[in-house]
Design an enzyme around this catalytic site. Structure first.
Site, PDB file in Angstrom:
ATOM      1  N   ARG A 234       0.908  -1.221  -0.001  1.00  0.00           N
ATOM      2  CA  ARG A 234       0.043   0.115   0.057  1.00  0.00           C
ATOM      3  C   ARG A 234       0.690   1.167  -0.057  1.00  0.00           C
ATOM      4  NH1 ARG A 234      -4.067   0.609   2.910  1.00  0.00           N
ATOM      5  NH2 ARG A 234      -4.516  -1.728   3.518  1.00  0.00           N
TER       6      ARG A 234
ATOM      7  N   ALA B 293       6.777  -1.943  -4.686  1.00  0.00           N
ATOM      8  CA  ALA B 293       6.626  -1.118  -3.630  1.00  0.00           C
ATOM      9  C   ALA B 293       5.554  -0.249  -3.390  1.00  0.00           C
ATOM     10  CB  ALA B 293       8.149  -0.766  -3.137  1.00  0.00           C
ATOM     11  N   HIS B 294       5.590   0.716  -2.285  1.00  0.00           N
ATOM     12  CA  HIS B 294       4.684   1.592  -1.999  1.00  0.00           C
ATOM     13  C   HIS B 294       4.606   2.980  -2.966  1.00  0.00           C
ATOM     14  CE1 HIS B 294       7.599   4.389  -0.248  1.00  0.00           C
ATOM     15  NE2 HIS B 294       8.040   3.474   0.298  1.00  0.00           N
ATOM     16  N   ASN B 295       3.658   3.491  -3.269  1.00  0.00           N
ATOM     17  CA  ASN B 295       3.628   4.319  -4.347  1.00  0.00           C
ATOM     18  C   ASN B 295       3.845   4.077  -5.718  1.00  0.00           C
ATOM     19  OD1 ASN B 295       3.648   5.763  -1.426  1.00  0.00           O
ATOM     20  ND2 ASN B 295       2.210   7.099  -2.698  1.00  0.00           N
TER      21      ASN B 295
ATOM     22  N   SER C 184       7.636   4.499  -5.310  1.00  0.00           N
ATOM     23  CA  SER C 184       7.349   5.535  -6.115  1.00  0.00           C
ATOM     24  C   SER C 184       8.219   5.508  -7.455  1.00  0.00           C
ATOM     25  CB  SER C 184       7.937   6.874  -5.542  1.00  0.00           C
ATOM     26  OG  SER C 184       7.362   7.052  -4.275  1.00  0.00           O
TER      27      SER C 184
END
EC number: 2.3.1.191
Length: 331
Positions: A222, A243-245, A263
């Protein structure tokens, strides 16, 4: 048992039937292992030589290859043998596991959850508060779907998968065994006193488009805030980390053991080879390819192929490898 004649199969493939056989086909098999009740396929020149010794009665062949059928055998020439073979595999595909009852009595479903028409929920599943399952969703045994998650129509979730709270899943997705959707992103910072690490709360979610397939034991974390996004039609292999974002465009492919750090942005149609790793805050533009085992530390232009560690233009890297091999050979 299903069986088909050469003419039956060619009607499905709409290819060019060369030669003939009276043998009925009961399944597909690779060239070396095939028996006379099998159909096989030849997708490149290096496999042509295996046809003479194969016992298969029919071969699906790329139409640019020169192959003779032989006695009591047939060829079906098509533009793309791989795509044609996919149709044959689907033709002989065994049925999915059977549910004795649509909702198993051991499943725990919160009273506020909305369960669509024709959903199937297996033994020991958990469906949390205000979850919404669209029509025809299948949850195989031991799946957990936590609060406020929405899953679109005809999505299939295999055993052991955990979908955390507030995630949004599209229609016609497939999640294989032990997939993790929406676990916390990996966010830590050194504490002020330098004696430990401070966990950064991850309060976002995961949004997954339509027709996405995710392989066994893969993880989509998330977002710290906002959403980690996987676009329509993406195909993700086993043991992949997202991974996140991170944001993936449409129809991207990620092979096994590859990973996106936080990201990362992928455009449409990006291909990530096995064991490749992508540095955080990197953008790989549409149509680019990252070779297996590569390490990407900077942005990649649209349509470009990169290779190596650190990754660079594939042609330049191959030239370096050739030069290095010659150098080592002359030492």
């Amino acid at each position: 048992m299903k069986s088909y004649s050469a003419q039956d199969i060619n009607t499905i493939l709409k290819g060019e039937l060369i030669g003939n056989t009276k043998q009925r086909i009961e399944g597909p098999e690779q060239l070396e292992k095939a028996q006379n009740n099998h159909i096989t396929f030849i997708g490149s020149q290096k496999y042509v030589k295996l046809w003479a010794d194969s016992k298969a009665s029919i071969a699906i062949v790329n139409d640019n290859l020169k192959v003779e059928p032989g006695e009591n055998r047939a060829l079906i020439k098509v533009k793309n043998a791989d795509l044609a073979m996919a149709k044959i595999l689907d033709l002989f595909n065994p049925p999915a596991p059977v549910f004795g009852t649509n909702i198993h009595p051991t499943a725990v479903i919160h009273e506020t959850a909305k369960i669509g028409k024709d959903c199937k929920i297996g033994a020991n599943c958990y469906v949390g508060k205000e979850v919404e399952l669209g029509q025809g969703v299948i949850l195989y045994p031991n799946v957990c779907v936590f609060d406020e998650t929405i899953i679109g129509e005809h999505t299939v979730v295999w055993s052991g998968t955990v979908i955390r709270e507030r995630c949004i899943i599209g229609n016609h997705c497939i999640f294989h065994t032990n997939v993790s959707i929406g676990a916390d992103g990996f966010g830590y910072r050194p504490s002020d006193d330098g004696r430990g690490l401070v966990k950064i709360p991850q309060i976002g979610n995961v949004v997954i488009g339509h027709f996405v397939e995710i392989g066994a034991n893969s993880c989509v974390d998330r977002a710290k805030f906002s959403s980690t996004i996987i676009g329509d039609g993406c195909k993700i292999d086993n043991l992949v980390q997202i991974a996140h974002n991170s944001v993936m465009g449409r129809s991207c492919i990620m092979a096994g053991h590859s990973g996106l750090a936080g990201s990362v942005t992928l455009g449409d149609g990006v291909i990530i080879g096995g064991s490749a790793s992508i540095k955080d805050h990197t953008t790989i533009h549409s149509g680019a390819t990252v070779g297996a085992g590569s390490g990407v530390v900077g942005d990649v232009e649209a349509g470009k192929t990169v290779l190596g560690y650190p990754a660079q233009d594939a042609r330049d890297m191959l030239k370096q490898w050739v030069a290095m091999r010659r150098f080592m050979k002359n030492q």
